[in-house]
Design a protein around this motif. Structure first.
Motif, PDB file in Angstrom:
ATOM      1  N   LEU A   1       4.018  -4.874  -5.227  1.00 22.08           N
ATOM      2  CA  LEU A   1       5.221  -4.071  -4.978  1.00 22.08           C
ATOM      3  C   LEU A   1       4.861  -2.607  -4.743  1.00 22.08           C
ATOM      4  O   LEU A   1       5.441  -1.940  -3.878  1.00 22.08           O
ATOM      5  CB  LEU A   1       6.175  -4.191  -6.172  1.00 22.08           C
ATOM      6  N   ILE A   2       3.899  -2.105  -5.507  1.00 20.35           N
ATOM      7  CA  ILE A   2       3.473  -0.715  -5.337  1.00 20.35           C
ATOM      8  C   ILE A   2       2.837  -0.524  -3.968  1.00 20.35           C
ATOM      9  O   ILE A   2       3.118   0.458  -3.267  1.00 20.35           O
ATOM     10  CB  ILE A   2       2.489  -0.324  -6.465  1.00 20.35           C
ATOM     11  N   ARG A   3       2.009  -1.466  -3.548  1.00 22.51           N
ATOM     12  CA  ARG A   3       1.378  -1.372  -2.228  1.00 22.51           C
ATOM     13  C   ARG A   3       2.425  -1.417  -1.123  1.00 22.51           C
ATOM     14  O   ARG A   3       2.313  -0.726  -0.099  1.00 22.51           O
ATOM     15  CB  ARG A   3       0.375  -2.518  -2.041  1.00 22.51           C
ATOM     16  N   ASN A   4       3.473  -2.221  -1.313  1.00 22.52           N
ATOM     17  CA  ASN A   4       4.551  -2.304  -0.318  1.00 22.52           C
ATOM     18  C   ASN A   4       5.261  -0.979  -0.134  1.00 22.52           C
ATOM     19  O   ASN A   4       5.894  -0.750   0.899  1.00 22.52           O
ATOM     20  CB  ASN A   4       5.567  -3.374  -0.715  1.00 22.52           C
ATOM     21  N   ARG A   5       5.160  -0.109  -1.131  1.00 22.05           N
ATOM     22  CA  ARG A   5       5.794   1.207  -1.042  1.00 22.05           C
ATOM     23  C   ARG A   5       4.807   2.263  -0.540  1.00 22.05           C
ATOM     24  O   ARG A   5       4.981   3.453  -0.795  1.00 22.05           O
ATOM     25  CB  ARG A   5       6.399   1.577  -2.397  1.00 22.05           C
ATOM     26  N   ASP A   6       3.784   1.772   0.166  1.00 19.24           N
ATOM     27  CA  ASP A   6       2.778   2.634   0.812  1.00 19.24           C
ATOM     28  C   ASP A   6       1.996   3.488  -0.173  1.00 19.24           C
ATOM     29  O   ASP A   6       1.543   4.585   0.162  1.00 19.24           O
ATOM     30  CB  ASP A   6       3.427   3.531   1.877  1.00 19.24           C
ATOM     31  N   VAL A   7       1.842   2.986  -1.390  1.00 18.00           N
ATOM     32  CA  VAL A   7       0.993   3.652  -2.369  1.00 18.00           C
ATOM     33  C   VAL A   7      -0.358   2.941  -2.330  1.00 18.00           C
ATOM     34  O   VAL A   7      -0.465   1.774  -2.696  1.00 18.00           O
ATOM     35  CB  VAL A   7       1.606   3.581  -3.784  1.00 18.00           C
ATOM     36  N   ASP A   8      -1.396   3.624  -1.888  1.00 20.79           N
ATOM     37  CA  ASP A   8      -2.688   2.997  -1.653  1.00 20.79           C
ATOM     38  C   ASP A   8      -3.803   3.866  -2.221  1.00 20.79           C
ATOM     39  O   ASP A   8      -3.800   5.088  -2.037  1.00 20.79           O
ATOM     40  CB  ASP A   8      -2.891   2.808  -0.141  1.00 20.79           C
TER      41      ASP A   8
END
Length: 614
Positions: free
Chosen positions: A73-80
């Motif tokens: 979910l965090i990656r889906n929010r463009d947090v990389d």
């Protein structure tokens, strides 16, 4: 679990059933109907899409002590990247960018320090919405703490309109004002600012709206007002890293820099965090990076605020003792603050935020609560009038909807435009009759930059300004039809742009849901624009024990059971009778959902909240 078609960028997939897009629409009685929790008008159908962004979710989960689903979910929010993930999960106010990174900050600080030392009269000119009112409060409290002889002027929505108008310059001149400080406005007021300076006034501009421009053969020319200092992160040569902060945060950064220069303790700087958070949510900024940190920490402060005005507003809305969330700010507290500037004068909301007197705060909060109740009723009436106009006049065939409601209160145009945009998934302008012609507000969709499209119509407009997603304007009444025609002639939106996209985070079976995972989802809060509430999906679910509740029959409760016999309680909010009819015609349904813990009379139960179905 769900077959999917890869998109070219390999980050989004279109979920499909054999022979059809997953959940576009249904054929019932020969009519296409959108299987969605809101009324959907027009011929457009939903497209369900699932994110397919890549990362080692197991390893991220192990490293940060979170469920792999949370990692996804965090990656889906463009947090990389580890640093970004750490900041997302545990970001502190210490990470916020320095105010000195903003262009002209040093210039503005020196100007104001000199004016304060010389006991010059300073006037703060703000705006009548939640962002402008909180920005005005921050500047007023901050400047007075520094010893400034400062007062405020918030334009009257009806009499003055938005921004820095000639009559406000006249009044400042008559009152012997030496320096004007704008907040949440000014970047589009080049003429008025030039006038103020010609009259000998100093102008410090703080704003966050898009910088006006002209396109010519030589390229794009940016129109920057000739203020003594211009603080706006959207200037091309401003090095501040976050271009998407609200006007109140820009104002806060100015006070932050002034406090630092004066040697005032950091704790006093951070006392403004809750006001900055309210404005960030209320002005619908993306809850990413700096904005997310401000809101996360601001909401914690808001739940235990010592400001009498906010205490009273929380109390009158029956939220005393509750954990205040972004939802409460966006849909309960914020509308009360906005109602003042819509139906009365925003000075009442400013007085509420600034007061130190508990009794005065209680009275003002009660007044704002009652105003908001009136605003709700008037908005609903205006929305129905707009829908009738669109359907009966054939406006629904246009890709950009321009609705003229002469009798509608002009302060409600923006809210109504937002509601109509939700129904039709098209850019919407709602226009109303004013004393000097027509005023209006627009609300857009992601594929349509409203401000840039208004620039192309500037020859028809008296005044305009805003963002890609929202804008305000005024024009002569005879230009309404020409405005509608020109917007649609210029419009390049495709059918795909106009189709609502339902973005699914994870196609996840309900059998995976637990109270522990549902509680862990709270690490993703606060939710809002740019950091949406997680959305999951599962197909082939059986519905049983369906009951409908609510005086408007807008709540359906049921049990969902998967093919392995695993069941969960579920609830659907919306057109419950339509939902029940659909369920009765199908053996199974597919849903998008999010989980929540339902607490009632001391009992805690896990339930699925259905958002979309097909």
């Amino acid at each position: 679990m769900l077959p999917a078609k890869k998109s070219p960028n390999n980050e989004i997939k279109e979920i499909r059933f054999p022979g059809q897009v997953f959940a576009p629409g249904l054929v019932l009685s020969g009519e296409k109907k959108c299987a969605y929790s809101k009324v959907c008008r027009g011929e457009h159908m939903e497209k369900w899409m699932v994110y397919a962004k890549k990362a080692d979710f197991q390893e991220i989960g192990r490293k940060f002590g979170i469920d792999p689903v949370i990692a996804r979910l965090i990656r889906n929010r463009d947090v990389d990247g580890e640093e970004a993930i750490q900041s997302y999960l545990h970001g502190t106010l210490e990470e916020l960018p320095s105010p000195w990174l903003m262009k002209d900050m040093d210039k503005a600080v020196e100007i104001l320090r000199t004016k304060i030392a010389g006991n010059k009269k300073i006037r703060i000119i703000g705006d009548y919405d939640i962002d402008g009112v909180t920005a005005t409060c921050i500047l007023l409290k901050g400047l007075k703490r520094l010893g400034a002889q400062a007062d405020t002027c918030i334009p009257d929505r009806i009499k003055d309109g938005y921004g820095l108008h000639e009559q406000l310059i006249d009044q400042a001149s008559e009152d012997g004002i030496d320096t004007i400080v704008t907040c949440d406005n000014g970047i589009a007021a080049a003429g008025e600012i030039a006038d103020a300076r010609c009259r000998g006034m100093t102008v410090v501009l703080t704003d966050h709206h898009d910088v006006p421009f002209r396109d010519s053969e030589n390229g794009r020319e940016w129109i920057i007002p000739c203020a003594d200092a211009v603080i706006n992160p959207k200037q091309q040569d401003c090095s501040y890293p976050n271009k998407n902060i609200c006007g109140a945060v820009v104002a806060w950064k100015l006070i932050w820099a002034l406090y630092e220069k004066a040697g005032i303790d950091k704790s006093e700087i951070l006392d403004f965090t809750e006001l900055a958070a309210i404005a960030t949510v209320g002005d619908v900024m993306d809850l990413q990076g700096e904005n997310r940190i401000i809101v996360k920490h601001g909401l914690r402060r808001l739940s235990e605020t010592t400001r009498p005005g906010l205490q009273a507003l929380i109390c009158v809305n029956n939220l005393k003792g509750a954990e205040i969330t972004a939802y409460h700010v966006g849909f309960v507290l914020g509308p009360c603050i906005n109602a003042s500037g819509r139906l009365d004068t925003a000075t009442r909301a400013l007085a509420l935020l600034c007061t130190e007197d508990g009794q005065e705060a209680a009275k003002l909060a009660g007044d704002l609560y009652n105003l908001n109740q009136s605003r709700k009723a008037m908005t609903e009436q205006g929305k129905e009038q707009a829908i009738n106009e669109i359907e009966t006049e054939g406006i629904n065939k246009n890709r950009v909807l321009v609705v003229y409601l002469p009798e509608c209160h002009e302060s409600l145009a923006g809210i109504i435009a937002g509601r109509i945009r939700e129904l039709y998934h098209k850019p919407v302008f709602v226009l109303t009759k004013s004393e000097n012609g027509v005023k209006g507000s627009g609300r857009s969709i992601e594929a349509y930059s409203m401000y840039e499209e208004l620039v192309k119509c500037r020859d028809l407009l008296i005044q305009f300004g805003g963002h890609p997603m929202a804008a305000g304007l005024s024009m002569a009444e005879e230009n309404v039809e020409r405005f509608r025609k020109k917007l649609n002639e210029n419009c390049t939106l495709s059918e795909n742009d106009l189709m609502p996209k339902v973005m699914i985070d994870v196609p996840m079976p309900i059998s995976y849901l637990t109270e522990t995972l549902t509680e862990e989802l709270k690490v993703l809060e606060p939710f809002g624009k740019g950091n949406t509430k997680p959305l999951f999906a599962q197909r082939n679910l059986h519905v049983s024990k369906l009951r409908i509740f609510g005086k408007n029959r807008n709540v359906a409760k049921m049990t969902l059971t998967d093919s392995d016999g695993v069941w969960k309680d579920a609830v659907f909010f919306g057109e419950a009778d339509e939902f029940a009819e659909f369920v009765s015609m199908h053996d199974t349904i597919s849903v998008t959902y999010y989980p929540e813990i339902n607490e009632y009379q001391g009992r805690r139960t896990l339930q699925v909240v259905i958002r979309n179905y097909c």
